[in-house]
Design an enzyme around this catalytic site. Sequence first.
Site, PDB file in Angstrom:
ATOM      1  N   ARG A  94       3.836  -4.745   6.973  1.00  0.00           N
ATOM      2  CA  ARG A  94       4.058  -3.385   7.482  1.00  0.00           C
ATOM      3  C   ARG A  94       4.705  -3.386   8.865  1.00  0.00           C
ATOM      4  O   ARG A  94       5.425  -2.446   9.200  1.00  0.00           O
ATOM      5  CB  ARG A  94       2.731  -2.625   7.510  1.00  0.00           C
ATOM      6  CG  ARG A  94       2.318  -2.132   6.131  1.00  0.00           C
ATOM      7  CD  ARG A  94       1.007  -1.401   6.180  1.00  0.00           C
ATOM      8  NE  ARG A  94       0.797  -0.600   4.983  1.00  0.00           N
ATOM      9  CZ  ARG A  94      -0.298   0.112   4.759  1.00  0.00           C
ATOM     10  NH1 ARG A  94      -1.286   0.103   5.642  1.00  0.00           N
ATOM     11  NH2 ARG A  94      -0.409   0.820   3.652  1.00  0.00           N
ATOM     12  N   LYS A 149      -9.720   0.790 -12.376  1.00  0.00           N
ATOM     13  CA  LYS A 149     -10.283   2.008 -12.953  1.00  0.00           C
ATOM     14  C   LYS A 149      -9.265   3.001 -13.458  1.00  0.00           C
ATOM     15  O   LYS A 149      -8.274   3.291 -12.803  1.00  0.00           O
ATOM     16  CB  LYS A 149     -11.152   2.697 -11.884  1.00  0.00           C
ATOM     17  CG  LYS A 149     -12.348   1.857 -11.481  1.00  0.00           C
ATOM     18  CD  LYS A 149     -13.406   2.699 -10.808  1.00  0.00           C
ATOM     19  CE  LYS A 149     -13.423   2.470  -9.320  1.00  0.00           C
ATOM     20  NZ  LYS A 149     -13.904   3.555  -8.524  1.00  0.00           N
ATOM     21  N   GLY A 208      -1.108  -1.006  -3.192  1.00  0.00           N
ATOM     22  CA  GLY A 208      -1.594  -2.045  -2.304  1.00  0.00           C
ATOM     23  C   GLY A 208      -1.790  -3.398  -2.953  1.00  0.00           C
ATOM     24  O   GLY A 208      -1.236  -4.392  -2.488  1.00  0.00           O
ATOM     25  N   GLY A 251      -2.246   4.166  -1.217  1.00  0.00           N
ATOM     26  CA  GLY A 251      -2.563   5.546  -1.619  1.00  0.00           C
ATOM     27  C   GLY A 251      -1.331   6.430  -1.622  1.00  0.00           C
ATOM     28  O   GLY A 251      -1.163   7.273  -2.508  1.00  0.00           O
TER      29      GLY A 251
HETATM   30  C1  3PG Z   1      -3.261   2.696   3.909  1.00  0.00           C
HETATM   31  O1  3PG Z   1      -3.536   1.549   4.253  1.00  0.00           O
HETATM   32  O2  3PG Z   1      -3.240   3.060   2.716  1.00  0.00           O
HETATM   33  C2  3PG Z   1      -2.831   3.664   4.961  1.00  0.00           C
HETATM   34  O3  3PG Z   1      -2.663   3.030   6.188  1.00  0.00           O
HETATM   35  C3  3PG Z   1      -3.783   4.834   5.071  1.00  0.00           C
HETATM   36  O4  3PG Z   1      -5.053   4.417   5.465  1.00  0.00           O
HETATM   37  P1  3PG Z   1      -6.310   5.303   5.116  1.00  0.00           P
HETATM   38  O5  3PG Z   1      -6.549   5.198   3.647  1.00  0.00           O
HETATM   39  O6  3PG Z   1      -7.456   4.773   5.954  1.00  0.00           O
HETATM   40  O7  3PG Z   1      -5.980   6.750   5.487  1.00  0.00           O
END
Ligand code: 3PG
Length: 395
Positions: free
Chosen positions: A35, A196, A352, A375
């Site tokens: 990142r 899931k 992720g 997310g």
């Molecule tokens: C992530 O790693 O998905 C983003 O940086 C957002 O982090 P968070 O889910 O803690 O808001």
Amino acid sequence: KKTIRDIDVAGKRVLVRVDFNVPLDANLHITDDTRIKAAIPTIQYLLDHGAAVILMSHLGRPKGEVVEKMRLTPVAQRLGELLQLPVQTTADCIGPDAEAAAKALQPGQVLLLENLRFHKEEEKNNPDFARQLAALGDLYVNDAFGTAHRAHASTEGVTHYLPGVAGFLMEKEINYLGAALENPKRPFKAIVGGAKVSDKIAVLERLISIADGVLIGGGMANTFLKAEGYEIGDSLVEESKIETARELLQKAHEQNTEFLLPLDVVIADRFAADAEHKVVAKDQVAPGWRILDIGPSTINLFRRSLAGAQTIVWNGTLGVAEMPAFAKGTEDTIDILVKRTQEGATTIIGGGDSAAAVEQAGAADAMSHVSTGGGASLEFLEGRVLPGVAALQDK
Ligand code: 3PG
């Protein structure tokens, strides 16, 4: 969306939201700097065009408290190495010190503010906090695609005080993911894994309606197998989602979307890296055993399905990728995608854990695009409007 190419940044203090939420080990060493590297093109462009660059990010979930091990110091260090420049830091992201540091910053210099989430006002999208952040810069740029699904002060609130444009990473993410969903070169196939079904119902519904094929692996495949009437032993399953799985199977059938479940699986006698394990057909899972990966016939099935695909989107690992004995489904899928990319297909890795697996395999550069959003890319694939994107100026 407008990008940094559309604005004049020379001599300006540019406030840039980045997503430097990177994994750290117990010694506070960064274990994956993807990142940070991904934000370099935007930062470098701004520096090269005469801007003073003020960066802001969150790290972890400190919940409004100052948590020493969630300071951005290791990130500043790594960023400095990558930019080959000193990176200034502040002990707090707002307040007199941050204001003084921002004011004194010269063109070509970089300042990284301390973790935004040390203030609960960040996640609450508090207007006064957003105004204090905005006051640090003359222009606002959002390059934090990974956090674009959060309507926080630094992603949404700040745009009420400083109009915002997209950085290059934000632009690239939106272009790749957007093109795949709105105007994919066909055949368009999606591979969906992860533990899931419940995490991915919306994304499965959407992909069933727009993709030509959806290939299922990972823990969620168990719930689909059970919905089809197979015995799955002690496998992870979401009993409450079996009906949903049935509806999704039905939907795929009605829409004539290819929907592939595992033909064979790797089963283990317990959930452990050194468990006894073997490959069996999907109707041969004995009581007491659990499915931890897809098997070789399934990989072949997937390979054939992906052979002619022009666009492939992948989200979610296909087995327990962190245990070598159960990582083969994920690794072989990476190999297939590398080959398909070489043959001209557009391959997009969202999410992720699948992105991390690709990084770890050293295959990130061999894909068309590896999303930095977990997310965020999932919500994008679901077709939701990301507040951090919506808040930026249109062209
Ligand atoms: C992530 O790693 O998905 C983003 O940086 C957002 O982090 P968070 O889910 O803690 O808001």
